[in-house]
Design an enzyme around this catalytic site. Structure first.
Site: not given
Length: 218
Positions: A50, A79, A139
């Protein structure tokens, strides 16, 4: 039913379950350093990477990683806080999206593009909102440790949690035993500055070994 089973979102969820570890690159890395990280992770092998969008040249890095590794690695964007970022990341080649927050327009944008969105959640209310929006894999951020993971999993056992923040080689097995379907690993694997490739391979292999040794929880 056959169409649902072949969904890119479902396939990506299965890949994440299979691998268990998502390496996270964040910060002021050059493109050369990001490529080197990718090479090291592939050698480990730890194929889920990621790249957060607040990393220097993140979209270019994602595009370069996809070109270099093809199907040998899975490259995601992190993000991803706004719908426009989701569009840009998918256009650059991101195969899954991760956020520190739950933004419903961003989730909608990702799902409209058949791309897995893993939103960041903390409270049971946020978790339920994510599930209702179509995200059953979330998450857990910030992650307050395995006790908190166990506590939220008890009433929300149908949700797949990916704890992120503070995961390292010492505690990674405890997170799996507490029921994490996968974990996000940041600075304990890919720290700031130039990373030595050999050391990165060793750390990745140790994390993978400790995760696998912990086994799964029913």
């Amino acid at each position: 039913m056959a169409q649902a089973q072949s969904s890119p979102v479902l396939k990506m969820k299965e890949r994440i379950r299979q691998e268990g570890l998502i390496a996270i690159v964040r910060g002021g890395f050059s493109l050369e350093e990001v490529i080197m990280v990718g090479d090291a992770l592939l050698a480990a092998p730890l194929p889920l990477l990621e790249v957060t969008l607040n990393t220097t040249g993140a979209l270019s890095a994602i595009e370069s990683l996809r070109t270099r590794f093809g199907d040998h690695m899975v490259i995601g964007a992190g993000t991803v806080r706004e719908a426009v970022q989701a569009r840009e990341a998918v256009a650059a080649g991101a195969q899954f999206l991760v956020a520190p927050n739950l933004d419903l327009p961003t989730v909608e944008e990702a799902l409209s593009r058949d791309t897995l969105m893993v939103p960041g959640v903390f409270t049971p209310t946020e978790i339920q909102r994510a599930v209702q929006a179509g995200c059953s894999m979330v998450k857990l951020f910030p992650c307050l440790g395995t006790s908190y993971l166990k506590a939220v999993r008890a009433p929300l056992s149908d949700v797949e949690f990916i704890p992120t923040g503070g995961v390292d080689a010492v505690n990674i097995g405890k997170f799996r035993q507490a029921g994490a379907v996968a974990v996000g690993i940041g600075s304990s694997l890919v720290g700031p500055g130039i990373v030595h490739q050999g050391a990165l391979i060793s750390k990745a292999r140790e994390l993978k070994r400790n995760w696998e040794a912990a086994g799964s929880v029913a």
